[in-house]
Design a protein around this motif. Structure first.
Motif, PDB file in Angstrom:
ATOM      1  N   THR A  67       0.823  -1.209   0.000  1.00  0.00           N
ATOM      2  CA  THR A  67       0.000   0.000   0.000  1.00  0.00           C
ATOM      3  C   THR A  67       0.855   1.257   0.000  1.00  0.00           C
ATOM      4  O   THR A  67       2.085   1.211   0.094  1.00  0.00           O
ATOM      5  CB  THR A  67      -0.933   0.021   1.228  1.00  0.00           C
ATOM      6  N   THR A  68       0.171   2.385  -0.068  1.00  0.00           N
ATOM      7  CA  THR A  68       0.827   3.698  -0.090  1.00  0.00           C
ATOM      8  C   THR A  68       1.019   4.269   1.305  1.00  0.00           C
ATOM      9  O   THR A  68       1.615   5.344   1.451  1.00  0.00           O
ATOM     10  CB  THR A  68      -0.025   4.675  -0.906  1.00  0.00           C
ATOM     11  N   LEU A  69       0.508   3.611   2.336  1.00  0.00           N
ATOM     12  CA  LEU A  69       0.498   4.186   3.680  1.00  0.00           C
ATOM     13  C   LEU A  69       1.909   4.327   4.239  1.00  0.00           C
ATOM     14  O   LEU A  69       2.721   3.400   4.163  1.00  0.00           O
ATOM     15  CB  LEU A  69      -0.337   3.309   4.612  1.00  0.00           C
ATOM     16  N   ASP A  70       2.177   5.485   4.823  1.00  0.00           N
ATOM     17  CA  ASP A  70       3.431   5.747   5.509  1.00  0.00           C
ATOM     18  C   ASP A  70       3.179   5.606   7.008  1.00  0.00           C
ATOM     19  O   ASP A  70       2.376   6.337   7.578  1.00  0.00           O
ATOM     20  CB  ASP A  70       3.943   7.146   5.179  1.00  0.00           C
ATOM     21  N   VAL A  71       3.860   4.660   7.633  1.00  0.00           N
ATOM     22  CA  VAL A  71       3.593   4.348   9.045  1.00  0.00           C
ATOM     23  C   VAL A  71       3.849   5.553   9.936  1.00  0.00           C
ATOM     24  O   VAL A  71       3.048   5.860  10.840  1.00  0.00           O
ATOM     25  CB  VAL A  71       4.440   3.142   9.493  1.00  0.00           C
ATOM     26  N   GLY A  72       4.956   6.251   9.717  1.00  0.00           N
ATOM     27  CA  GLY A  72       5.260   7.420  10.537  1.00  0.00           C
ATOM     28  C   GLY A  72       4.232   8.517  10.381  1.00  0.00           C
ATOM     29  O   GLY A  72       3.808   9.144  11.368  1.00  0.00           O
ATOM     30  N   MET A  73       3.817   8.778   9.155  1.00  0.00           N
ATOM     31  CA  MET A  73       2.800   9.797   8.927  1.00  0.00           C
ATOM     32  C   MET A  73       1.453   9.382   9.522  1.00  0.00           C
ATOM     33  O   MET A  73       0.711  10.217  10.053  1.00  0.00           O
ATOM     34  CB  MET A  73       2.661  10.061   7.424  1.00  0.00           C
ATOM     35  N   GLN A  74       1.124   8.085   9.431  1.00  0.00           N
ATOM     36  CA  GLN A  74      -0.127   7.613  10.008  1.00  0.00           C
ATOM     37  C   GLN A  74      -0.128   7.810  11.521  1.00  0.00           C
ATOM     38  O   GLN A  74      -1.131   8.229  12.110  1.00  0.00           O
ATOM     39  CB  GLN A  74      -0.333   6.136   9.667  1.00  0.00           C
ATOM     40  N   ARG A  75       0.996   7.530  12.142  1.00  0.00           N
ATOM     41  CA  ARG A  75       1.104   7.726  13.586  1.00  0.00           C
ATOM     42  C   ARG A  75       0.959   9.209  13.938  1.00  0.00           C
ATOM     43  O   ARG A  75       0.258   9.569  14.898  1.00  0.00           O
ATOM     44  CB  ARG A  75       2.449   7.191  14.077  1.00  0.00           C
ATOM     45  N   ALA A  76       1.589  10.070  13.149  1.00  0.00           N
ATOM     46  CA  ALA A  76       1.487  11.502  13.400  1.00  0.00           C
ATOM     47  C   ALA A  76       0.067  12.008  13.169  1.00  0.00           C
ATOM     48  O   ALA A  76      -0.432  12.869  13.904  1.00  0.00           O
ATOM     49  CB  ALA A  76       2.469  12.250  12.496  1.00  0.00           C
ATOM     50  N   ALA A  77      -0.606  11.486  12.149  1.00  0.00           N
ATOM     51  CA  ALA A  77      -1.972  11.898  11.857  1.00  0.00           C
ATOM     52  C   ALA A  77      -2.912  11.484  12.980  1.00  0.00           C
ATOM     53  O   ALA A  77      -3.776  12.260  13.418  1.00  0.00           O
ATOM     54  CB  ALA A  77      -2.418  11.284  10.537  1.00  0.00           C
ATOM     55  N   THR A  78      -2.758  10.261  13.458  1.00  0.00           N
ATOM     56  CA  THR A  78      -3.599   9.774  14.552  1.00  0.00           C
ATOM     57  C   THR A  78      -3.417  10.629  15.792  1.00  0.00           C
ATOM     58  O   THR A  78      -4.392  11.019  16.462  1.00  0.00           O
ATOM     59  CB  THR A  78      -3.254   8.312  14.876  1.00  0.00           C
ATOM     60  N   ASP A  79      -2.181  10.959  16.109  1.00  0.00           N
ATOM     61  CA  ASP A  79      -1.880  11.756  17.295  1.00  0.00           C
ATOM     62  C   ASP A  79      -2.430  13.177  17.158  1.00  0.00           C
ATOM     63  O   ASP A  79      -2.967  13.738  18.120  1.00  0.00           O
ATOM     64  CB  ASP A  79      -0.370  11.776  17.513  1.00  0.00           C
ATOM     65  N   SER A  80      -2.326  13.759  15.967  1.00  0.00           N
ATOM     66  CA  SER A  80      -2.779  15.142  15.785  1.00  0.00           C
ATOM     67  C   SER A  80      -4.298  15.253  15.913  1.00  0.00           C
ATOM     68  O   SER A  80      -4.812  16.218  16.485  1.00  0.00           O
ATOM     69  CB  SER A  80      -2.343  15.667  14.416  1.00  0.00           C
ATOM     70  N   VAL A  81      -5.018  14.259  15.413  1.00  0.00           N
ATOM     71  CA  VAL A  81      -6.483  14.284  15.538  1.00  0.00           C
ATOM     72  C   VAL A  81      -6.893  14.059  16.985  1.00  0.00           C
ATOM     73  O   VAL A  81      -7.764  14.751  17.521  1.00  0.00           O
ATOM     74  CB  VAL A  81      -7.115  13.224  14.612  1.00  0.00           C
ATOM     75  N   ALA A  82      -6.275  13.068  17.645  1.00  0.00           N
ATOM     76  CA  ALA A  82      -6.650  12.747  19.019  1.00  0.00           C
ATOM     77  C   ALA A  82      -6.368  13.909  19.968  1.00  0.00           C
ATOM     78  O   ALA A  82      -7.155  14.178  20.888  1.00  0.00           O
ATOM     79  CB  ALA A  82      -5.896  11.502  19.480  1.00  0.00           C
ATOM     80  N   LYS A  83      -5.261  14.628  19.754  1.00  0.00           N
ATOM     81  CA  LYS A  83      -4.876  15.688  20.689  1.00  0.00           C
ATOM     82  C   LYS A  83      -5.604  17.005  20.435  1.00  0.00           C
ATOM     83  O   LYS A  83      -5.700  17.842  21.355  1.00  0.00           O
ATOM     84  CB  LYS A  83      -3.364  15.920  20.611  1.00  0.00           C
ATOM     85  N   ASN A  84      -6.129  17.204  19.238  1.00  0.00           N
ATOM     86  CA  ASN A  84      -6.735  18.502  18.917  1.00  0.00           C
ATOM     87  C   ASN A  84      -8.254  18.473  18.818  1.00  0.00           C
ATOM     88  O   ASN A  84      -8.886  19.528  18.844  1.00  0.00           O
ATOM     89  CB  ASN A  84      -6.159  19.031  17.600  1.00  0.00           C
ATOM     90  N   ALA A  85      -8.858  17.311  18.689  1.00  0.00           N
ATOM     91  CA  ALA A  85     -10.314  17.241  18.585  1.00  0.00           C
ATOM     92  C   ALA A  85     -10.944  17.696  19.896  1.00  0.00           C
ATOM     93  O   ALA A  85     -10.533  17.253  20.970  1.00  0.00           O
ATOM     94  CB  ALA A  85     -10.759  15.821  18.247  1.00  0.00           C
ATOM     95  N   PRO A  86     -11.939  18.591  19.850  1.00  0.00           N
ATOM     96  CA  PRO A  86     -12.610  19.033  21.086  1.00  0.00           C
ATOM     97  C   PRO A  86     -13.260  17.860  21.810  1.00  0.00           C
ATOM     98  O   PRO A  86     -13.542  16.815  21.218  1.00  0.00           O
ATOM     99  CB  PRO A  86     -13.656  20.015  20.568  1.00  0.00           C
ATOM    100  N   ALA A  87     -13.499  18.029  23.102  1.00  0.00           N
ATOM    101  CA  ALA A  87     -14.126  16.968  23.887  1.00  0.00           C
ATOM    102  C   ALA A  87     -15.490  16.613  23.314  1.00  0.00           C
ATOM    103  O   ALA A  87     -16.289  17.494  23.002  1.00  0.00           O
ATOM    104  CB  ALA A  87     -14.264  17.428  25.342  1.00  0.00           C
ATOM    105  N   GLY A  88     -15.736  15.319  23.158  1.00  0.00           N
ATOM    106  CA  GLY A  88     -17.007  14.853  22.624  1.00  0.00           C
ATOM    107  C   GLY A  88     -17.103  14.902  21.120  1.00  0.00           C
ATOM    108  O   GLY A  88     -18.133  14.506  20.550  1.00  0.00           O
TER     109      GLY A  88
END
Length: 725
Positions: A324-345
């Motif tokens: 696949t085209t997925l970059d593991v490092g970028m996927q990890r960074a993307a997951t972290d950025s969404v989890a840390k910045n999404a408002p509560a709920g």
């Protein structure tokens, strides 16, 4: 003498006359000929032929069943026969992302399978299991009756034996031939094996979703214990999975799984398998679901990419490796950025793609274990001002330039009056400033001037696949879109106006290295001229440098746009830098407002956090924003710009289509009357005379722009020469 006289008198009397013939009438046919006899002969023949055909059919069926029964593998070989396909998914660097495929638990003999599990499965899948011979005529007739009564197939007629035959020997194609083979194999199975043997095979081999085959694998996967320990509520949950494993899987939706299980309990009670007290005592709250192991946001990507294998390598059942085209490092960074910045709920989604459309990272939610619903590719939400990309692309293509003056002031269009955020108006500004500060009134005026149909056509041209309305409010993003589509549109701008096709699979190969599929790069179609792509990039860069997207700055050139919907229900930021385009959305699944959510806050911050890591190993790239205008815009009145041949002339209509007045057939049809064109005459002769609106467009006569809030009654025509770059 007297006697002789008497004899003489009698002899002299004339003989009596014969009786008159009967009156003439219709002749009666002899018995068995003509009339009713003919009809009787007809039905007698039909009966004889029908009986002969029935006997022949029974004989043929018997022969087919006999042959099938003789060719069946042994019971032991069927027990050891594996189902499903093993798939190893790899990242772009080759490391294994996930291994998908069948999961088999321990084989449980029928005597050790809990009675509640057997009763649940028989009640819900084949209530007359012990009464039929592999095919249930009663069930088939009931299914047909329900079909006639409801108008749709709501009840299947397949028995457990038929399902077993299909799972082991056949596929799921819905054809008459497959159903006929299934029925023959089912009868053959019943003729060769006992009911208990067939039930044992079925319960140890049926698919329950999540890669689990058999009740032991399902029990361990969903409840964390062996299949011999299944309770009544757990058995009801497992039995309910056969109908739709993905829909009712506890790992996907526990509420749906329990709801389906309650239907199974009611069915068991109706079948007499359990009593009312047992059904009432079933406590689903006491069921403990096993925690998913090894599930992370990578599964959002694999859930999107792997279904494409049906098209890329159809009819393949052997074990394969998918690169696949997925970059593991970028996927990890993307997951972290969404989890840390999404408002509560709130939930969040992110799609990041390379300049050729390769998906580098995909996040469909804040937690895959809690919810595997992929909001990056499935959810449709309003984009807010991020939609203005298509408004300003249309305006630039119509002849506007970033430095052109516009007026930010109250405006009303067809009874609709848009307002700027904060209710402030700047008066006369340029196009660049209006875009950077996301002025709604200017976007409304531009959309009305170029035509809302033109804006919709531009969005469709850039890859928006969802329905698009053409109401005036559409310029502010009232049409719902997908995150992956918006990211694709911005990626096309980053590619200098060239279309982009997202993809996630680069190669499919067998485990022994034989390549079954390999992605081939294809040059995209030019969607807008280079100068239009340069102009919109200028606007997007300004929006990040000084406008609403300042939180998306990462220390290198970034171009992007924020989007916020009414009551802060959705927040967007979509942009690109160094060849990587990333779209971020945040909001609640129930679309309730989130106080403080704007595209320039949490989504822009998530974009910046991710892009700092994603672009770290890439060289800094400056954007090409220098406008290189074609000659026909430098000297619009020069007739030479129409080309050497007058037939080279064409223009863009309000729907964004290229219209050539000199051609009768433009793709689907001639210009429609509402677009200024005239339909051809019914007799196939020349079309009717052109209307004034059409002539105004064809000759380049433009309506003057209005300066004080009102907009021109007709959009300005765009003259496009074949010499334009």
């Amino acid at each position: 003498m007297a006697r002789s006289a008497i004899r003489r008198s009698l002899s002299d009397t004339p003989p009596p006359s014969p009786p008159p013939p009967p009156p003439r009438g219709p002749k009666k046919s002899p018995k068995g000929s003509g009339g009713g006899g003919g009809i009787r002969r007809f039905f007698r023949r039909i009966f004889i032929w029908g009986l002969a055909l029935a006997v022949a059919g029974v004989v043929a069926l018997g022969v087919a069943v006999f042959v099938a029964a003789q060719s069946l593998p042994s019971y032991q070989s069927m027990k050891s026969q594996a189902q499903g396909q093993m798939i190893v998914v790899r990242a772009r660097d080759g490391q294994e992302l996930v291994s998908l495929g069948p999961s088999y638990g321990r084989w449980i003999p029928v005597a050790q399978i809990p009675a509640v599990m057997k009763d649940a499965m028989i009640s819900v899948e084949d209530r007359r299991y012990y009464d039929h011979f592999g095919v249930d005529p009663v069930g088939i007739l009931r299914s047909l009756f329900v079909r006639v009564e409801s108008g749709s197939w709501r009840q299947g007629g397949s028995t457990i034996t038929q399902q077993l035959a299909r799972n082991i020997f056949l596929n799921n194609n819905r054809t008459f031939a497959r159903k006929a083979r299934e029925a023959i194999l089912a009868i053959a199975l019943e003729s060769r094996f006992s009911k208990n043997q067939i039930l044992e095979l079925y319960l140890n081999k049926v698919y329950f979703g999540g890669g689990a085959y058999g009740i032991d694998a399902a029990s361990r996967k969903f409840f964390g214990h062996p299949g011999e320990q299944l309770t009544l509520p757990e058995a009801a949950i497992i039995a309910g999975l056969v109908k739709a494993p993905s829909r009712y899987s506890p790992t996907a939706d526990q509420k749906a799984a329990v709801s389906r299980a309650k239907v199974v309990l009611a069915t068991m009670e109706d079948a007499g398998a359990i009593g009312a007290s047992e059904a009432a005592a079933a406590d689903f709250d006491a069921v403990k679901f096993a925690a998913e192991k090894g599930q992370n946001s990578v599964r959002y990507f694999t859930d999107w990419a792997l279904p494409q294998l049906d098209l890329l390598v159809p009819e393949n059942n052997e074990p394969i490796e998918v690169w696949t085209t997925l970059d593991v490092g970028m996927q990890r960074a993307a997951t972290d950025s969404v989890a840390k910045n999404a408002p509560a709920g709130a939930q969040g989604a992110l799609v990041s793609m390379d300049r050729d459309g390769a998906i580098l990272a995909m996040v469909g939610g804040t937690d895959y274990v809690t919810s595997n619903y992929n909001r990056a590719v499935n959810a449709v939400r309003q984009p807010g001002s991020a939609w203005k990309l298509f408004v300003y692309l249309s305006a630039l293509e119509a002849g506007y330039k970033p430095d052109d003056a516009v007026v930010d002031e109250p405006v009303t269009i067809d009874g609709w009056s848009p307002h700027n955020d904060g209710g402030r108006y700047a008066g006369q500004i340029d196009v660049r400033t209006a875009f950077a500060y996301s002025k709604n009134t200017v976007a409304a005026q531009l959309g009305n001037e170029v035509g809302f149909g033109t804006v919709a056509g531009m969005a469709r041209r850039f890859g928006i696949t969802t329905p698009i309305n053409t109401l005036p409010s559409m310029v502010l993003g009232s049409s719902e879109v997908r995150v992956i589509d918006m990211t694709r549109a911005f990626a096309a701008v980053a590619a200098k106006g060239t279309s982009i096709e997202p993809y996630g699979i680069t190669k499919v190969a067998t485990t022994d290295g034989r390549v079954l599929y390999e992605h081939k790069s294809v040059t995209g179609q030019q969607l807008v001229p280079d100068y239009v792509a340069a102009g919109i990039t200028d606007l997007l860069q300004t929006a990040v440098n000084i406008g609403t997207g300042r939180a998306a700055q990462i220390g290198r050139p970034v171009a992007g746009k924020t989007g916020t919907t009414s009551s802060s229900k959705d927040g967007w930021f979509v942009g690109f830098s160094s060849g990587i385009t990333t779209g971020v959305w945040m909001g609640r699944d129930d679309a309730k407002p989130i106080p403080g959510l704007h595209g320039g806050t949490a989504p822009a911050r998530a974009f910046a956090q991710y892009m700092k890591i994603a672009t770290a190993r890439r060289p800094v790239e400056q954007f090409e924003t220098q406008l290189k205008m074609p000659e026909y815009q430098v000297e619009p009145d020069d007739e030479a710009n129409f080309g050497q041949n007058p037939e080279d002339y064409y223009y863009v209509d309000e729907q964004g289509n290229l219209i050539d007045p000199n051609r009768r057939n433009q793709g689907n049809a001639d210009p429609r009357p509402e677009d200024g064109g005239q339909p051809p005459a019914e007799d196939g002769g020349p079309p009717a005379a052109a209307g004034d609106d059409f002539l105004n467009q064809a000759t380049g006569r433009q309506q003057p722009r209005s300066g004080q809030g009102a907009v021109a009654p007709a959009p300005p025509p765009v003259r496009v020469s074949p010499r334009a770059p």
